[in-house]
Every structure is written in structure tokens, then in C-alpha cells.
Design an enzyme around this catalytic site. Structure first.
Site, PDB file in Angstrom:
ATOM      1  N   GLU A 130      -4.854 -73.146  69.484  1.00  0.00           N
ATOM      2  CA  GLU A 130      -4.438 -71.825  68.740  1.00  0.00           C
ATOM      3  C   GLU A 130      -3.580 -71.891  67.573  1.00  0.00           C
ATOM      4  OE1 GLU A 130      -1.466 -68.350  69.263  1.00  0.00           O
ATOM      5  OE2 GLU A 130      -2.296 -69.086  71.302  1.00  0.00           O
ATOM      6  N   HIS A 131      -2.433 -72.404  67.683  1.00  0.00           N
ATOM      7  CA  HIS A 131      -1.709 -72.555  66.526  1.00  0.00           C
ATOM      8  C   HIS A 131      -2.368 -73.518  65.546  1.00  0.00           C
ATOM      9  CE1 HIS A 131       2.649 -71.605  67.951  1.00  0.00           C
ATOM     10  NE2 HIS A 131       1.876 -71.403  68.997  1.00  0.00           N
ATOM     11  N   HIS A 141      -3.286 -73.724  73.853  1.00  0.00           N
ATOM     12  CA  HIS A 141      -2.396 -73.001  73.045  1.00  0.00           C
ATOM     13  C   HIS A 141      -2.147 -73.801  71.871  1.00  0.00           C
ATOM     14  CE1 HIS A 141       1.951 -72.126  72.416  1.00  0.00           C
ATOM     15  NE2 HIS A 141       1.426 -70.772  72.079  1.00  0.00           N
ATOM     16  N   GLU A 171       8.544 -72.756  71.221  1.00  0.00           N
ATOM     17  CA  GLU A 171       8.013 -71.842  72.120  1.00  0.00           C
ATOM     18  C   GLU A 171       8.259 -71.761  73.582  1.00  0.00           C
ATOM     19  OE1 GLU A 171       3.919 -68.793  72.276  1.00  0.00           O
ATOM     20  OE2 GLU A 171       3.917 -70.594  70.903  1.00  0.00           O
TER      21      GLU A 171
END
Length: 473
Positions: free
Chosen positions: A96-97, A93, A173
Site C-alpha cells: 500500500e505504501h 500494507h 508505523e
């Protein structure tokens, strides 16, 4: 960035109590409304799915929908949080950023500004077994979307300063998710059922693992998992397959990403993992107004053919306002606002769960009702009227879920990545309508006949927590 809602698939397990039932060979016909729909009568919402495998092992699948003015382009990577070691938890994740932070050709602002300038939308999501990057644009702007997304996937710089800047965003997040107990309880349930394993750990990682990740470790993870053999390109909308293939090939070749001409695509994940957890209870004390509860059992993998029967069962139990759990818990007794059942399927295992959000002092009453209903259905099955409604609901949601180019792109991309083949809407409707009452009763005995486990987030007293074992006895 967004994360996918928990993947829906279906449950498997040891056989429960054998009960004889009638109507063993009748299938459940689709309601007339669905039999007459465009998908049921004439095929998918779009045209046929076409596939090309480029040198280097890169797969490109497209579906043409000539009567729309948009197109969605995505790239699916065969990597998710289950590919992480404990020390790398959250790396997929985090990466992904970082792919949005700049390439050799574009800055982070360029990436977003070019898509914004044509009124498009761009995003990504990370799941336990895959990651997807996509852009939805006007059909005339599809070449731009292809160029931008391919550039991100092949040319990301992953600079140290971007890693440090984005670390705070990822931590925020995580904090945002932890502030939403209705979401967080599903991560707790995965941990309850799957333990400290790659599938049991959170997709986002933890504060500790994110703070410990370095630029070099993330860059190595990127190089290992983002070569063309692990990628599927998917596009749906008003497009031409050969043109998309040419544009994708040009973008990947310009980045030097197709150098190994003899490479073969990596196939779908396989395995036969079994979940043996039963009777586990995990409680996370939070000062929330509601208690958030998931009661569940091991489920079916996404390749198990019984998943169609389980999908019908789940729809009848907790899939809508007429479902058994909604009627018993909310409509008749007013004990909760939100109650539903769901399935999560992975390559080699799955989960089946019932979620309820209610006041803490009502937890035990709600759990008793849910457990009684699950036990009753496990022993006696569902009546034909419930099953007909469930088939209609599942068929309708399947068709309605394919009504835009983004949904079609997701469908064909995930189909190629996770199954290595495509299933048309007609095929899916056929599988749903072929489910018999005995199929559902058999799955109900096997799945619901298991001893459940329980996850709870909320401000329960010590006495309330001590009584939770009753729900899984």
C-alpha cells in the site's frame, strides 16, 4: 497511510442457556426522528447505485449526489493481511505504501502534488480482507483523481530503492502502533482468539517480517492480487456514471490492464470458519499508566443475518453513554474513563469484545463487573427501553455515517467487494427496525453464553496476572 478501524460486524456460536421470554414477535420500531429522516422517507443520501463491469472483469460502481460540490474516487483491492503467508506478514500494507512511490508517468512528488494543487486529499488503508486507495476532490477535479489513482494501481514501479526507503517508514508505523496500547490490545485480542493464523496476525506485520521482505516478493504479491478481476472501482458525489466508466476504462486500457477481455470478476470471500478458543488469557507487560483490557468471545461473520440483532445488542451493552457497561463501570463506580463493546466481522467468522482502560489495581474489579453484566444479559436479556435506545442509536449512526461522499464511496465499494451487492440506507434501517426483543435475547444467549477469552496490556504484578483466570472461568 491509515488503517481501517477494526471492521464492525457481528458474533455467532453454540447456544447458551435457554430462557423463555415474552414479547417474542414484536419488532422494535425506529424512533420518530429516524422514521422522518430523508434516508428513511425517501431513499439514500444520494441517488441509486449504478454498476458496470468492464472487459477484463473490472467492476465500476457509482452513486450520484447532485447537491454536493465534491466527489470521492476509490479503488478497492480484494487483498488483505489474511492473504499473506507467515513470511509475507505485512506485505499487503507495505505494498500500500509503495504504490504511492511512483509510476511510469509520475514520481512520488507528482502524485501528491497534483492532488494537493487542487485542494484534494488522498490516502489509503489496509485491513485484514481488503485494501482501499482513494482521493476526495472538488467535483470538477474528479477526472484528475481518476487518472492519478488508476495510474497508481496499474503502473506502480515498485523500485528496489523505494522498497528500502519505505521499509523504515513501515517500521516506524509499527513502532507508533506499539506505543498506543489502546490500539495494540485489539491486535493482541485477535491473536488470543485466532492464534498464529492469517486473521490472527497483525495487519502491519512485525519488525522481523518487514525486515525480511524483498522487492521481488512484494512485486510478485502485487502482480498476483492487483489484476482487474480483484478490483472494484467506487465513486460517489456530483458525478455522471457513464463519464466515470469511460474515464476509468481509458486509464486502465492505456496501462494495458484490460487485455483479458473474457476475465470474470472474483466474487466475495466465502467460508464457514469457526473459532473454538475459550478461556485463553494473554498478558503483555508494558510500563503504561493504565491497563488496557479486551474481554471477548467468538462472533458472527459479516454475512450472518443475525448480525443486525447483535449490532443492537452491542449498542445496548456498550455503544454509548446510556449503555449498560458505561453506566455500571464509569458512571456509577468511576472505575474507567473508556469502556465500550464492539464487533468485528469477517467473511467466515467474527469477534465480539468489551474494551476497558483502567488503573492496573482496578482490573479485577472492572472485569468482574463486565463479566457479571454479560452473564446477566446472556440469561435475562435486556429490557425494552434499553432495546429501543439501542435501535435508535444504531439507526442514527447508520444515517449519520453516510453524510459525506467519502462514506458513500466506502459503503458502495465495500458492498460490491464483500457482499457482491448493494444495500441501501433504507434497507439497513429496515433490517435494524425489524429486530425483535427475542432476536436480541437469542443472540445474547448464544454469544454471551460462551466462555470468554482475555487480552491485557499493562504493568500487572505477578499476583494480578495470576488472578486473571478468574475472569474467564
Amino acid at each position: 497511510m491509515t488503517r481501517t478501524p477494526r471492521t464492525t460486524a457481528r458474533p455467532a456460536s453454540p447456544a447458551g442457556r435457554a430462557v423463555a421470554h415474552a414479547h417474542s414477535s414484536r419488532s422494535l420500531p425506529l424512533p420518530a426522528a429516524h422514521r422522518g429522516s430523508r434516508a428513511a422517507a425517501g431513499g439514500d443520501p444520494g441517488g441509486a447505485v449504478r454498476k458496470t463491469v468492464l472487459p477484463g472483469g473490472l467492476r465500476v460502481v457509482t452513486q450520484s449526489v447532485p447537491d454536493v460540490r465534491s466527489a470521492t474516487f476509490g479503488i478497492w483491492a480484494r487483498v488483505g493481511s489474511r492473504d499473506e503467508t507467515p513470511a509475507l506478514n505485512g506485505a499487503t500494507h507495505y505494498l500500500e505504501h509503495l504504490l504511492f512511490k511512483g509510476t511510469r508517468r509520475r514520481s512520488a512528488l507528482d502524485i501528491s502534488a497534483e492532488i494537493d494543487a487542487v485542494g484534494g486529499e488522498m490516502n489509503a488503508f489496509t485491513a485484514k480482507e481488503f485494501t482501499c486507495y482513494y482521493a476526495r476532490v472538488l467535483d470538477t477535479d474528479l477526472p484528475l483523481a481518476i487518472d492519478v489513482v488508476c495510474d497508481m494501481l496499474t503502473g506502480s514501479l515498485i523500485r528496489s530503492e523505494d522498497v528500502e526507503a519505505e521499509r523504515g517508514v513501515v517500521l516506524e508505523e509499527i513502532a507508533m502502533t506499539e506505543d498506543d496500547p489502546g490500539d495494540c490490545v485489539h491486535d493482541l485480542f485477535a491473536r488470543t482468539m485466532l492464534g498464529d493464523t492469517p486473521l490472527g496476525r497483525p495487519v502491519l506485520g512485525t519488525n522481523e517480517t518487514i525486515n525480511a521482505l524483498t522487492r521481488d516478493r512484494i512485486a510478485r504479491f502485487y502482480r498476483r492480487h492487483y489484476d482487474p478481476t480483484h478490483l472494484v472501482v467506487a465513486a460517489a458525489g456530483n458525478l455522471d456514471h457513464d463519464t466515470v466508466v469511460r474515464q476509468v476504462r481509458e486509464a486502465f486500457e492505456a496501462a494495458g490492464a484490460l487485455a483479458d477481455a473474457g476475465a470474470e470478476p472474483v466474487g466475495p470471500r466465502t467460508g464457514a470458519r469457526r473459532i473454538r478458543t475459550a478461556g485463553r488469557v494473554e498478558v503483555l507487560d508494558r510500563g503504561t499508566e493504565q491497563a488496557h483490557v479486551v474481554l471477548g468471545v467468538p462472533g458472527l461473520s459479516r454475512t450472518d443475518e443475525r448480525r443486525w440483532a447483535l449490532g443492537v445488542l452491542s449498542a445496548a451493552l456498550g455503544g454509548g453513554m446510556s449503555s449498560r457497561l458505561f453506566q455500571e463501570v464509569r458512571e456509577k463506580r468511576g472505575l474507567a474513563y473508556s469502556v465500550y463493546s464492539y464487533t468485528s466481522g469477517f467473511a467466515d467468522c467474527g469477534l465480539f469484545g468489551v474494551y476497558v482502560g483502567c488503573r492496573p489495581n482496578l482490573v479485577h474489579d472492572v472485569l468482574k463487573i463486565c463479566r457479571d453484566e454479560l452473564d446477566h444479559v446472556a440469561e435475562h436479556g435486556l429490557d425494552d427501553e434499553e432495546l429501543r435506545r439501542a435501535v435508535g442509536q444504531l439507526a442514527g449512526s447508520t444515517v449519520l455515517g453516510m453524510e459525506d461522499t467519502g462514506a458513500l464511496m466506502n459503503h458502495i465499494g465495500k458492498g460490491e467487494l464483500c457482499w457482491g451487492r448493494q444495500m441501501s440506507v433504507d434497507d439497513m434501517l429496515g433490517r435494524i427496525s425489524a429486530v425483535t426483543p427475542d432476536d436480541v435475547r437469542s443472540v445474547a444467549r448464544e454469544i454471551l453464553g460462551q466462555r470468554p477469552s482475555l487480552s491485557v496490556i499493562g504493568p500487572l504484578t505477578d499476583r494480578q496476572s495470576a488472578r486473571l483466570d478468574e475472569a474467564v472461568a
